[in-house]
Design a protein around this motif. Structure first.
Motif, PDB file in Angstrom:
ATOM      1  N   THR A   2       0.813  -1.213   0.000  1.00 51.42           N
ATOM      2  CA  THR A   2       0.000   0.000   0.000  1.00 51.42           C
ATOM      3  C   THR A   2       0.851   1.269   0.000  1.00 51.42           C
ATOM      4  O   THR A   2       0.317   2.374  -0.165  1.00 51.42           O
ATOM      5  N   LYS A   3       2.170   1.098   0.214  1.00 55.88           N
ATOM      6  CA  LYS A   3       3.127   2.212   0.240  1.00 55.88           C
ATOM      7  C   LYS A   3       2.834   3.218   1.353  1.00 55.88           C
ATOM      8  O   LYS A   3       3.053   4.413   1.208  1.00 55.88           O
ATOM      9  N   LYS A   4       2.337   2.696   2.465  1.00 54.77           N
ATOM     10  CA  LYS A   4       2.151   3.530   3.645  1.00 54.77           C
ATOM     11  C   LYS A   4       2.062   2.629   4.882  1.00 54.77           C
ATOM     12  O   LYS A   4       1.700   1.451   4.774  1.00 54.77           O
ATOM     13  N   ALA A   5       2.429   3.194   6.021  1.00 53.31           N
ATOM     14  CA  ALA A   5       2.452   2.417   7.262  1.00 53.31           C
ATOM     15  C   ALA A   5       1.047   2.316   7.838  1.00 53.31           C
ATOM     16  O   ALA A   5       0.653   3.105   8.705  1.00 53.31           O
ATOM     17  N   LYS A  45      -8.572  -7.366  13.363  1.00 56.67           N
ATOM     18  CA  LYS A  45      -8.703  -7.187  11.925  1.00 56.67           C
ATOM     19  C   LYS A  45      -8.676  -5.701  11.574  1.00 56.67           C
ATOM     20  O   LYS A  45      -8.933  -4.836  12.412  1.00 56.67           O
ATOM     21  N   GLN A  46      -8.391  -5.407  10.317  1.00 53.03           N
ATOM     22  CA  GLN A  46      -8.349  -4.029   9.844  1.00 53.03           C
ATOM     23  C   GLN A  46      -8.616  -4.002   8.345  1.00 53.03           C
ATOM     24  O   GLN A  46      -7.938  -4.681   7.582  1.00 53.03           O
ATOM     25  N   TRP A  47      -9.611  -3.211   7.929  1.00 50.18           N
ATOM     26  CA  TRP A  47      -9.877  -3.022   6.508  1.00 50.18           C
ATOM     27  C   TRP A  47      -8.986  -1.909   5.982  1.00 50.18           C
ATOM     28  O   TRP A  47      -8.857  -0.860   6.606  1.00 50.18           O
ATOM     29  N   ILE A  48      -8.381  -2.144   4.831  1.00 52.54           N
ATOM     30  CA  ILE A  48      -7.494  -1.160   4.209  1.00 52.54           C
ATOM     31  C   ILE A  48      -7.919  -0.990   2.765  1.00 52.54           C
ATOM     32  O   ILE A  48      -7.897  -1.943   1.980  1.00 52.54           O
ATOM     33  N   LYS A  49      -8.329   0.226   2.410  1.00 51.71           N
ATOM     34  CA  LYS A  49      -8.726   0.510   1.034  1.00 51.71           C
ATOM     35  C   LYS A  49      -7.492   0.915   0.253  1.00 51.71           C
ATOM     36  O   LYS A  49      -6.920   1.976   0.474  1.00 51.71           O
ATOM     37  N   LEU A  50      -7.087   0.054  -0.666  1.00 48.46           N
ATOM     38  CA  LEU A  50      -5.895   0.323  -1.457  1.00 48.46           C
ATOM     39  C   LEU A  50      -6.198   1.345  -2.554  1.00 48.46           C
ATOM     40  O   LEU A  50      -5.448   2.299  -2.757  1.00 48.46           O
ATOM     41  N   ASN A  51      -7.293   1.129  -3.263  1.00 54.51           N
ATOM     42  CA  ASN A  51      -7.756   2.043  -4.311  1.00 54.51           C
ATOM     43  C   ASN A  51      -9.206   1.691  -4.613  1.00 54.51           C
ATOM     44  O   ASN A  51      -9.836   0.951  -3.847  1.00 54.51           O
ATOM     45  N   SER A  52      -9.724   2.196  -5.705  1.00 55.49           N
ATOM     46  CA  SER A  52     -11.136   1.958  -6.017  1.00 55.49           C
ATOM     47  C   SER A  52     -11.407   0.529  -6.464  1.00 55.49           C
ATOM     48  O   SER A  52     -12.576   0.117  -6.549  1.00 55.49           O
TER      49      SER A  52
END
Length: 292
Positions: free
Chosen positions: A141-144, A158-165
Motif C-alpha cells: 500500500t506504500k504507507k504504514a 482485523k483491519q480493513w485497508i482501502k488500497l484504491n477503487s
C-alpha cells in the motif's frame, strides 16, 4: 523439545475470519519461502474453500530461488495463483495487481453482467505469525497502515485497508493451529520465529539449530564464529559464547546469550556470508528444511 502455541486471541481471530469470509472474493495467503509447507496453516484451506486463492512466497531472498520456483509450480498445480515476493525490498509486488485481476476475473465478469460497476475486489490477507503479513501490506500500500515487529503476535485484530477503487484488503492476525501433529513442523517454525520465544527453551533451540547447521551446512558455524564445530553440539554453543566474549562472573560462558545471538543472526542473516550460505527451502513432499 515439544512445540505448541495457540493463545486465546488466535481462537478469537479464527472465529472472526470465519464470519468475514462471506464478504471476501480472494484469499491472499502469505507463507515463508524458506519453509512453504510448514508455514501454511492447514485450517486456511478449509476457511477459504471455494474462494480464489493467491499464495505469496515471502522472504524469497532468504530461500533458494530454484526450489522456490518449484514451489510456485506446485501451488499452481493445486489451482492457486502464486507470486515470489520480498516485502522488505519490494521485489515481486508490482506483479500482484495483474495476478489479482486474473484470479478474480470471473467475479469481475459477473459484476459486469449484473451491471455492477467499480465494486472493489475484497481480499483477506492471512498467514501464520511472523511470515511478514504486516510488512507486505505496508509495502504494497506504500504507507504504514499496520504495526510491524520481528516477533509473532503483533497483529491482534482485523483491519480493513482501502488500497484504491478496485481493491480492499482485510488484514487479519497471524494464527497457528491447535496441535502440531509433526513436532518437526514446530521446530521449523521455532527456527524462523513463528512461535513465541518466551515459551521456548532458547538454549535447547540453539543446540537443535547447531545440529541442523552442522548436518546440512558443514563449515558455516566455523566460518561465522571462528570455532571448531566438529565437537559436541552443546560444546559448540559454549565455544560461541567464548568466541564472542559472552562471559558471566568467573569467566563462565554465558550460553544463554550465545543462544539468543545465534538464533537472531540465523533468522535475520545479518552477516553477508551467513546470508548467502544459509538459505533454507522446503521439500515439496513433506516441507522438510533442505539446504543448497
Amino acid at each position: 523439545m515439544q512445540f505448541q502455541w495457540y493463545p486465546g486471541h488466535m481462537t478469537k481471530a479464527k472465529r472472526m475470519m470465519q464470519e468475514d469470509i462471506k464478504l471476501i472474493d480472494l484469499v491472499i495467503e502469505i507463507v515463508d519461502a524458506r519453509i512453504p509447507s510448514s508455514s501454511r496453516n492447514p485450517d486456511i484451506d478449509k476457511l477459504a474453500n471455494n474462494k480464489s486463492r493467491l499464495v505469496l512466497l515471502n522472504k524469497c531472498d532468504l530461500a533458494d530461488e530454484r526450489i522456490t520456483r518449484e514451489w510456485t509450480n506446485y501451488f499452481k498445480e493445486k489451482g492457486f495463483y502464486t507470486v515470489m515476493v520480498n516485502s522488505r525490498s519490494g521485489q515481486g509486488l508490482k506483479d500482484i495487481n495483474g495476478v489479482i485481476k486474473e484470479a478474480c476475473a470471473a467475479k469481475i465478469e459477473r459484476d459486469r453482467k449484473r451491471g455492477i460497476k467499480n465494486r472493489p475486489v475484497r481480499a483477506m490477507v492471512v498467514g501464520i505469525p511472523n511470515v511478514g503479513k504486516s510488512t507486505f501490506i505496508n509495502s504494497y500500500t506504500k504507507k504504514a497502515v499496520t504495526k510491524t515487529g520481528n516477533k509473532p503476535g503483533v497483529t491482534k485484530g482485523k483491519q480493513w485497508i482501502k488500497l484504491n477503487s478496485t481493491l480492499e484488503l482485510l488484514d487479519t492476525p497471524g494464527i497457528l493451529w491447535p496441535k502440531f501433529e509433526d513436532q518437526a513442523v514446530g521446530l521449523r517454525l521455532a527456527f524462523i520465529g513463528s512461535i513465541k520465544d518466551e515459551i521456548i527453551n532458547t538454549e535447547e533451540l540453539a543446540v537443535e539449530l547447531i545440529k541442523f547447521l552442522k548436518t546440512n551446512y558443514a563449515g558455516t558455524l566455523s566460518e561465522r564464529y571462528g570455532i571448531d564445530e566438529n565437537v559436541d553440539d552443546v560444546q559448540v554453543l559454549t565455544d560461541i559464547a567464548v568466541a564472542r566474549k559472552f562471559l558471566l562472573k568467573g569467566n563462565e560462558p554465558n550460553t544463554e546469550k550465545a543462544a539468543i545471538i545465534l538464533i537472531d543472526e540465523f533468522r535475520n542473516r545479518k552477516h553477508k556470508n551467513w546470508r548467502h550460505q544459509c538459505r533454507i527451502s522446503g521439500s515439496r513432499s513433506a516441507g522438510i528444511l533442505s539446504f543448497v
